[in-house]
Design an enzyme around this catalytic site. Structure first.
Site, PDB file in Angstrom:
ATOM      1  CD  GLU A 275       3.321  28.894  45.637  1.00  0.00           C
ATOM      2  OE1 GLU A 275       3.370  27.997  46.491  1.00  0.00           O
ATOM      3  OE2 GLU A 275       2.708  29.945  45.806  1.00  0.00           O
ATOM      4  N   PRO A 276       6.215  25.036  41.804  1.00  0.00           N
ATOM      5  CG  PRO A 276       7.084  24.561  39.696  1.00  0.00           C
ATOM      6  CD  PRO A 276       6.237  25.558  40.432  1.00  0.00           C
ATOM      7  N   GLY A 277       8.533  22.992  43.520  1.00  0.00           N
ATOM      8  CA  GLY A 277       9.846  22.937  44.138  1.00  0.00           C
ATOM      9  C   GLY A 277      10.508  21.626  43.748  1.00  0.00           C
ATOM     10  NE  ARG A 278       8.341  16.462  46.419  1.00  0.00           N
ATOM     11  CZ  ARG A 278       8.642  16.275  47.707  1.00  0.00           C
ATOM     12  NH1 ARG A 278       9.627  15.484  48.032  1.00  0.00           N
ATOM     13  NH2 ARG A 278       7.935  16.874  48.656  1.00  0.00           N
ATOM     14  NE  ARG A 314      12.070  14.430  50.693  1.00  0.00           N
ATOM     15  CZ  ARG A 314      11.391  13.411  50.248  1.00  0.00           C
ATOM     16  NH1 ARG A 314      12.000  12.339  49.820  1.00  0.00           N
ATOM     17  NH2 ARG A 314      10.086  13.460  50.212  1.00  0.00           N
ATOM     18  CE1 TYR A 318       8.601  15.647  56.131  1.00  0.00           C
ATOM     19  CE2 TYR A 318      10.493  15.266  54.704  1.00  0.00           C
ATOM     20  CZ  TYR A 318       9.712  16.124  55.445  1.00  0.00           C
ATOM     21  OH  TYR A 318      10.027  17.452  55.491  1.00  0.00           O
ATOM     22  CB  CYS A 347      25.229   8.959  68.312  1.00  0.00           C
ATOM     23  SG  CYS A 347      24.850  10.629  68.786  1.00  0.00           S
ATOM     24  CD  GLU A 348      18.841  11.038  67.138  1.00  0.00           C
ATOM     25  OE1 GLU A 348      17.691  10.602  66.885  1.00  0.00           O
ATOM     26  OE2 GLU A 348      19.094  12.226  67.315  1.00  0.00           O
ATOM     27  CE1 TYR A 376      11.197  21.364  50.128  1.00  0.00           C
ATOM     28  CE2 TYR A 376      10.552  19.682  48.533  1.00  0.00           C
ATOM     29  CZ  TYR A 376      10.387  20.939  49.089  1.00  0.00           C
ATOM     30  OH  TYR A 376       9.418  21.770  48.596  1.00  0.00           O
TER      31      TYR A 376
HETATM   32  N1  LLP Z   1       4.584  26.434  47.854  1.00  0.00           N
HETATM   33  C1  LLP Z   1       4.499  26.434  49.193  1.00  0.00           C
HETATM   34  C2  LLP Z   1       3.776  27.496  49.868  1.00  0.00           C
HETATM   35  C3  LLP Z   1       5.108  25.404  49.939  1.00  0.00           C
HETATM   36  O1  LLP Z   1       5.030  25.422  51.249  1.00  0.00           O
HETATM   37  C4  LLP Z   1       5.815  24.391  49.262  1.00  0.00           C
HETATM   38  C5  LLP Z   1       6.459  23.319  50.007  1.00  0.00           C
HETATM   39  C6  LLP Z   1       5.884  24.432  47.853  1.00  0.00           C
HETATM   40  C7  LLP Z   1       5.251  25.464  47.181  1.00  0.00           C
HETATM   41  C8  LLP Z   1       6.647  23.427  47.039  1.00  0.00           C
HETATM   42  O2  LLP Z   1       6.215  22.148  47.213  1.00  0.00           O
HETATM   43  P1  LLP Z   1       6.769  21.008  46.254  1.00  0.00           P
HETATM   44  O3  LLP Z   1       6.398  21.356  44.826  1.00  0.00           O
HETATM   45  O4  LLP Z   1       8.229  20.949  46.412  1.00  0.00           O
HETATM   46  O5  LLP Z   1       6.117  19.763  46.741  1.00  0.00           O
HETATM   47  N2  LLP Z   1      10.529  18.713  53.155  1.00  0.00           N
HETATM   48  C9  LLP Z   1       9.410  18.002  52.548  1.00  0.00           C
HETATM   49  C10 LLP Z   1       8.587  18.879  51.662  1.00  0.00           C
HETATM   50  C11 LLP Z   1       8.072  20.094  52.362  1.00  0.00           C
HETATM   51  C12 LLP Z   1       7.429  21.049  51.451  1.00  0.00           C
HETATM   52  C13 LLP Z   1       7.085  22.324  52.122  1.00  0.00           C
HETATM   53  N3  LLP Z   1       6.427  23.251  51.277  1.00  0.00           N
HETATM   54  C14 LLP Z   1       9.948  16.799  51.761  1.00  0.00           C
HETATM   55  O6  LLP Z   1      11.149  16.590  51.764  1.00  0.00           O
HETATM   56  O7  LLP Z   1       9.161  16.038  51.197  1.00  0.00           O
END
Ligand code: LLP
Length: 421
Positions: A275-278, A314, A318, A347-348, A376
């Site tokens: 499940e890649p997102g980033r 971000r 973080y 304004c922070e 993100y």
């Molecule tokens: N699968 C599940 C169930 C997840 O909760 C997530 C991310 C992913 C896959 C994808 O993760 P990735 O491959 O993108 O790392 N907002 C934060 C990241 C939060 C991720 C939440 N879940 C940031 O900007 O670093």
């Protein structure tokens, strides 16, 4: 226009002949810009991660769920995960068929469960309590479950999603109860999934996590899939010559071996998913903004920009590092570099994009590019301070720049308000 710092975008021909300054002039500042070619390359990297044939890439839409990005993911034949009916709705709109969507639920309402059931979308349950509710709604149905295999990893404690300190997943210590409830409602467990956390640069923890979830998988017969989660890291420090990318070839080789061995032992070439997102969305995006003020406060020099944490959360959320490029509309030279703290317009005091970053001496009107903002970024933006969320532009593979999301208007800010008058 001069490019004062542009090594990363030049190397990958990010703007494909467009000038960041002209893009800002045309579409307003700040502005999210995506490069379709890079996006598709990253999708293909993931599709080719392993040679095991029963493998699927679930793009994690939470990283960037703009319709055009989802449409490209669908064209590239990815599967997709969803965290909410809103993501499901957008994914269906983008052309994903229900069997390609995986709803990874967490503390959802019965209505949200029912939404997935009504749309024939496989839903992953995240607690015994919700399994019981799902059983009542859909006895005899198919279901998946997210387990906490005990191994967590991530770039910040807020994004570590397995191990001892997290709300996610079913604790394997509750396995007997879990099985009892499956039986009680005659539910068919079709898959198990996990996500250990976000942004690992070395495969070790991910692989440990894979072994942990496989141990859990062995306790069930007839699974159709095992979903190993995302978290594949990208190098946010590209301007530092020592940066290292995640070695996905090495990771893929290790996974292939594990998949083959597991399939033999399990007696079935069941489907493996990631499940890649980033990894897919981050590097195809640059957030452009404008420097509106330069000032000194005590010993600190500040560049005041229009990139507040309502636009990119971000760094504030973080302490994340994003590389910064600098483009100058005028021909005025910048002779030296100096440490400067780049801040937004919210304004922070905590509204800081980069602390003491070494950059060419900035001046008003300079355009800065925040790199790796495709994941993100816009999805976490808000209207805090009643500010407008930026437009999104996609530079297509043929070099054409098209708008894929309009900038908010002032009317958008008030459209859901109900006046007392
Ligand atoms: N699968 C599940 C169930 C997840 O909760 C997530 C991310 C992913 C896959 C994808 O993760 P990735 O491959 O993108 O790392 N907002 C934060 C990241 C939060 C991720 C939440 N879940 C940031 O900007 O670093």
């Amino acid at each position: 226009m001069q490019k004062l710092v542009s090594k990363v975008t030049d190397n990958v021909n990010f703007y494909m002949g467009h000038s960041p300054v002209e893009l800002i002039e045309k579409y307003g500042s700040p502005l999210y810009v995506y490069n379709e070619k890079i996006l598709r390359e990253k999708m293909r990297d993931m599709k080719n991660l392993v040679s095991y044939e029963n493998f699927a890439v679930n793009y994690s839409a939470k990283a960037n769920s703009s319709l055009a990005i989802l449409e490209i993911a669908s064209e590239e034949d990815l599967n997709i995960d969803a965290m909410s009916p809103g993501e499901i709705f957008a994914e269906l709109k983008a052309g994903f068929s229900p069997e390609k969507i995986f709803y990874i639920s967490n503390n959802v309402s019965k209505e949200e469960m029912q939404y997935a059931i009504d749309h024939n979308i496989t839903l992953s349950i995240d607690s015994i309590s919700q399994l019981e509710q799902f059983g009542q709604l859909n006895p005899g149905g198919k279901v998946a479950a997210r387990f906490n295999g005990g191994v967590g990893a991530g770039h910040h404690e807020k994004v570590i999603t397995a191990g001892k300190n997290t709300k996610f997943g079913i604790d394997p210590d509750e396995m007997d109860l879990f099985k009892t409830i499956l039986k009680k409602y005659d539910l068919q467990l079709v898959g198990i999934n996990q996500h250990i956390g976000s942004l690992f640069m070395k495969p070790d923890k991910y692989i440990d996590g894979v072994y942990a979830i496989l141990e859990i998988a062995k306790q069930f017969e007839n699974l159709e899939f095992i979903d190993l989660g995302g978290g594949f890291g990208i190098p946010y420090n590209k301007l530092d010559d020592t940066y290292k990318s995640l070695d996905i070839k090495d990771l893929g080789k290790k996974l292939d071996e594990i998949f083959e061995n597991f399939a033999k032992e399990y007696g079935k070439r069941l489907k493996f998913k990631v499940e890649p997102g980033r990894y897919i969305a981050a590097e195809c995006g640059v957030l452009l903004g404008t420097v509106h003020a330069i000032k000194n406060n005590g010993n600190q020099k500040y560049a005041g920009t229009d990139i507040g944490f309502n636009v990119l959360a971000r760094p504030v959320m973080y302490d994340s590092h994003h590389d910064i490029e600098v483009y100058r509309p005028s021909n005025e030279k910048s002779e030296k570099t100096e440490p400067i703290t780049v801040v937004g317009n919210i304004c922070e005091t905590g509204d800081i994009i980069a602390k003491n970053r070494i950059l060419p001496t900035l001046k008003e009107g300079d355009i800065i590019g925040i790199l790796d903002a495709g994941a993100y970024g816009h999805v976490m933006s808000s209207n805090y301070n009643n500010r407008l969320r930026p437009a999104e532009i996609l530079i297509r593979e043929n070099g054409e720049a098209v708008m894929i999301r309009k900038r908010d208007s002032l009317e958008d800010i008030v459209k859901n308000f109900i006046s007392l008058k």
